[in-house]
Design an enzyme around this catalytic site. Structure first.
Site, PDB file in Angstrom:
ATOM      1  N   CYS A 296     -11.432 -16.539  -3.748  1.00 58.09           N
ATOM      2  CA  CYS A 296     -12.667 -15.874  -3.344  1.00 58.09           C
ATOM      3  C   CYS A 296     -13.791 -16.166  -4.337  1.00 58.09           C
ATOM      4  O   CYS A 296     -14.960 -16.216  -3.959  1.00 58.09           O
ATOM      5  CB  CYS A 296     -12.458 -14.369  -3.186  1.00 58.09           C
ATOM      6  SG  CYS A 296     -11.841 -13.545  -4.665  1.00 58.09           S
ATOM      7  N   HIS A 841     -12.515  -8.807  -6.487  1.00 62.39           N
ATOM      8  CA  HIS A 841     -12.776  -9.628  -5.307  1.00 62.39           C
ATOM      9  C   HIS A 841     -14.235 -10.069  -5.313  1.00 62.39           C
ATOM     10  O   HIS A 841     -15.128  -9.291  -5.665  1.00 62.39           O
ATOM     11  CB  HIS A 841     -12.471  -8.831  -4.034  1.00 62.39           C
ATOM     12  CG  HIS A 841     -12.643  -9.619  -2.777  1.00 62.39           C
ATOM     13  ND1 HIS A 841     -11.921 -10.765  -2.508  1.00 62.39           N
ATOM     14  CD2 HIS A 841     -13.467  -9.437  -1.706  1.00 62.39           C
ATOM     15  CE1 HIS A 841     -12.280 -11.251  -1.334  1.00 62.39           C
ATOM     16  NE2 HIS A 841     -13.221 -10.472  -0.834  1.00 62.39           N
TER      17      HIS A 841
END
Length: 882
Positions: A296, A841
């Site tokens: 990510c 994230h």
């Protein structure tokens, strides 16, 4: 020819049925010319090419301006006929760029398509050619309104939103978005040539029927998307060449493109056959990236770059020509080719989420720190990628040697320009053109006051977060005279401060008296493991989950021995089905001062004084129970045991160390680790060797009867420095982006590890350094320094940064103002990080025209309102000049 198709293709090629193939196709010029060079090199009769230059109206400043207006107005531009058009079979050498396109008739397009497809078939060992299955997905209709201007060598072209589906209109805007390089369109179809007659006062019959002298021309756009099938089994550099048609260009030859005798200006087709795939998140560029396993961070950085103005046009254009395969500082052009290939896939019409496997493998090869599937930093990847793209695309094939000259009291403008020219003489790429700026660095020697000025390039700005220069810490303050209960205080100290800063802040918070001092200790497992007595010790050595106690002592007692009391009480529990009793440590150690020569009674009385604040108010005449218990205590009995703080029972010694009775306290001397010594402390008898030690430890064993008379929970409560946890949040700090910029530009001394060698003193000095912004780039990348690293800890700063969206004005922060360039910027992308240092994230927020923003969360792309893009997760900000 049957139904407008050549006989040899009428069976194998699947095309929409029509009475006559009179469509006009809009194709990359090189794609068409490659086929014509191969098939028609020996023909030169009947060629007619009319060259038009496309000029945007003055209201459009560039490609991003066009994209921003696609939801608000129609797209319009002018086509002006050029005098160097090749007509009547004349040929000549013409410089062709990646911004050249051609208008061809249906027959011409089909023959070129057949040639290109035959090439693919040969490469694929004879795979059957089917235009509908392979190449026709690149074809879609576009309606243009052509207005005949007063000068018959010009056309006004207008793409009307109401006449197109939203997706096709957006594609049209992308096709005709103009950059500094002029867009040229060659007409070989012969259709637009019907408008230009020898007699300028006459127009074709169809034109005369239009009261506003306006025609509607429907084109079939081909070859502008990235066909994945065309790249299968080929190397990246070959794929780039095939995509752009990068082959040698000779004399311009062609075929008669007049598609029949009819003069009608409207060409119809079954447009639904050629429309893009449905069900996508939006239009071009709204394509996600698959997460390959903790990638990510990479997806977030790539999406921000893939939506950077000018970089989009560059990599969707003929960028392969600038790939530098021989740069020793580069990566043989492989990173640039892999990135360009991936960007094209992201911007392909109707694209589905892209799996960036090829790019990741190239990344791991040249940057092993990003190999594997661990989480990494998106800004670190961004820094490597920008530098790698620059070196792979560096137009300088042989870097000249340049030597910086001394400023010699010359004007800063002259010195800065010299530094910049020296820089671009060795570094010339689209990354430098778009992303690099320049700042002024001033060093001043603290001894001789020598001033050194340099002008260095920057790719991005790493800004500190001023509010995070402080750290929040919670400590418990305990009085050494038993006057009050322990109290907890939360203070702010310099993040990289020292113990003296902590003492000063805590003294103010607890209203420390002039005759008092604080002794700070770290408590672990109910005992003191160290005292923080060195004022110069760094606070970074203290972790968030540590527990600190500060003891209030009288200043005049500094020379008196210090007694540290630890506590134990009996606790029952089951072990192998049997109820057993054992000693367990509890509570905060208590500290007090005594005289050099003390007796057991003095120790008893001091301890009773320290625990007095924890006494539960009695209902009756029990106030003096504790005092009477102390005076009636007797020596310990030899048949009892007392445990050490680690819970192990210690048999009684020959000198009488034992358990107290049901109503008495017992005191024992221990070592620094809390281990009980042989001697116990007896009432009215001198404490052995007390005058020989500045500090000694005493263990107090509590009988069960007395524990019920005291609130031991108050004695045991000790908060952490900072309570960390999944749901715990630090107090929300807020700071303006301008304040971060000011902190970055302020003058400050260099650290001891960054000493500067003064050319005047001939010594390394701790000089002061001052940065100033001098030259701003087209694209300004701002990195917010949320992650801090020390030898003992790593932290993430959750400060909320209030950053401008529509108007970042840097005019007041710029030392040199070039009047020709704007100092205002608009935000178009954000790389976000959610979570902590141990895990988190990354996502990206991308501006995609008008007021619409999108949330790029790996393969998922969804709209997000502008009001929600400002969060404390913002990590890297991307601005473009307006």
């Amino acid at each position: 020819m049957e139904n407008g198709l050549p006989e040899d293709l009428s069976d194998s090629t699947q095309l929409p049925e029509s009475d006559n193939d009179q469509r006009v196709y809009f194709v990359p010029y090189r794609w068409w010319k490659d086929a014509q060079d191969a098939m028609m090199s020996d023909e030169s009769d009947g060629n007619r090419g009319v060259l038009f230059m496309a000029t945007p109206p003055s209201s459009y400043a560039g490609p991003m301006k066009l994209i921003n207006n696609i939801f608000n107005s129609d797209l319009a531009f002018n086509l002006r006929r050029e005098e160097n058009s090749l007509q009547n079979g004349e040929s000549g050498e013409v410089s062709i760029s990646g911004r050249d396109f051609a208008l061809v008739s249906g027959e011409m397009w089909l023959q070129a398509l057949k040639w290109h497809s035959d090439t693919k078939v040969a490469a694929k060992c004879g795979k059957t050619f089917s235009a509908a299955e392979d190449d026709m997905s690149d074809v879609y209709p576009l309606q243009l309104r052509l207005s005949v201007l007063r000068e018959t060598n010009s056309l006004g072209v207008k793409v009307s939103k109401k006449d197109n589906a939203t997706e096709l209109f957006r594609r049209a805007c992308k096709i005709f978005s103009l950059d500094s390089e002029m867009l040229r369109i060659w007409d070989f179809s012969g259709q637009t040539a019907l408008i230009f007659m020898n007699d300028k006062t006459k127009f074709p019959k169809d034109c005369q029927q239009q009261s506003d002298q306006e025609l509607l021309l429907e084109l079939q756009i081909y070859g502008l998307s990235d066909s994945i099938k065309c790249r299968e089994g080929k190397k990246a550099d070959v794929a780039v060449q095939n995509y752009n048609g990068m082959h040698s260009s000779g004399s311009l030859t062609g075929m008669n493109g007049n598609a029949g005798n009819k003069s009608t200006s409207i060409f119809r087709s079954n447009s639904s056959v050629f429309s893009g795939r449905s069900g996508e998140a939006g239009s071009l560029g709204l394509t996600g990236l698959q997460n390959l396993g903790n990638t990510c961070f990479m997806n977030s950085a790539i999406q921000c770059l893939a939506h950077t103005p000018k970089l989009i046009d560059y990599f969707l254009g003929d960028y392969g020509r600038e790939v530098n395969h021989k740069n020793p500082l580069g990566m043989n052009g492989e990173i640039a080719l892999a990135f360009g290939d991936m960007l094209r896939r992201l911007w392909a019409p109707g694209a589905t989420p892209v799996a960036p496997r090829t790019f990741k493998s190239k990344l791991a090869r040249f940057a092993p720190q990003f190999s594997g599937f661990n989480q990494h930093d998106s800004q670190e990847l961004l820094a490597f990628l920008l530098d790698g793209l620059h070196e792979d695309l560096n137009r300088v094939k042989s870097k000249p040697y340049v030597e910086a000259k001394d400023e010699e009291s010359r004007p800063d403008e002259e010195v800065a320009d010299e530094y910049w020219q020296n820089h671009v003489a060795r570094n010339d790429s689209v990354i430098v053109d778009v992303c690099q700026g320049q700042y002024k660095s001033t060093l001043v020697c603290p001894d001789c006051r020598k001033v050194s000025v340099t002008f260095d390039p920057f790719m991005y700005l790493s800004l500190p977060l001023p509010s995070t220069n402080t750290r929040t810490m919670t400590l418990t303050v305990v009085s050494a005279d038993g006057s009050i209960q322990p109290s907890s205080y939360t203070i702010s100290v310099p993040k990289f401060g020292k113990c003296e800063d902590l003492i000063q802040a805590l003294s103010i918070a607890c209203s420390l008296g002039m005759d008092e001092t604080l002794l700070v200790a770290e408590v672990y497992n109910n005992r003191i493991i160290r005292f923080l007595e060195e004022p110069a010790d760094y606070l970074s050595l203290i972790r968030d989950n540590d527990r600190l106690v500060a003891y209030r002592l009288k200043k005049d007692s500094d020379n008196s021995p210090l007694v540290v009391f630890m506590h134990q009480h009996m606790e029952e529990h089951y072990f192998h089905g049997k109820l057993i009793s054992s000693w367990k440590a509890f509570g905060i150690p208590l500290v007090g001062n005594v005289n050099n020569f003390v007796s057991g009674s003095d120790i008893h009385n001091l301890y009773l004084q320290l625990v007095a604040p924890f006494r539960i108010p009695p209902d009756g005449a029990l106030d003096n129970d504790m005092d009477s218990t102390a005076t009636e205590e007797v020596e310990g009995k030899e048949d009892n045991t007392c445990s050490t703080p680690d819970g192990d029972a210690k048999p009684s010694s020959a000198k009488g160390v034992g358990l107290p009775s049901d109503s008495e306290l017992q005191f024992y001397l221990t070592d620094e680790k809390g281990m009980v010594k042989d001697e116990n402390i007896v009432m009215n008898e001198p404490v052995p060797k007390i005058g020989l030690h500045r500090r000694f430890n005493v263990l107090v064993c509590w009988p069960e009867q007395l524990t019920k008379q005291y609130d031991t929970s108050l004695l045991s409560s000790l908060p952490e420095i900072f309570k960390s946890g999944f749901f715990a949040k630090r107090p929300q700090e807020s700071v303006s982006l301008y304040k971060c910029l000011e902190a970055f530009l302020k003058e400050e001394p260099l650290g001891p590890e960054d000493m500067w060698y003064c050319p005047s003193c001939k010594q390394h000095r701790q000089a002061s350094k001052k940065l100033d912004l001098w030259r701003l780039p087209e694209i300004l990348v701002i990195h917010l320094k949320r992650f801090s690293y020390t030898q003992s800890a790593k932290n993430k700063l959750e400060t909320y940064v209030d950053f401008p969206v529509d108007d970042l004005d840097l005019s007041t922060h710029l030392s040199y103002k070039n009047g020709q360039l704007s100092h205002r910027y608009m935000l178009y992308a954000i790389s976000n990080h959610y979570g902590s240092m141990g895990g988190g994230h990354y996502t990206a927020f991308i501006h995609h025209g008008g007021d619409q923003w999108y949330d790029f969360d790996d393969s998922h792309v969804s709209p997000i309102s502008q009001e929600k893009i400002k969060t404390s997760a913002a990590y890297v900000l991307f601005y473009r000049r307006v």
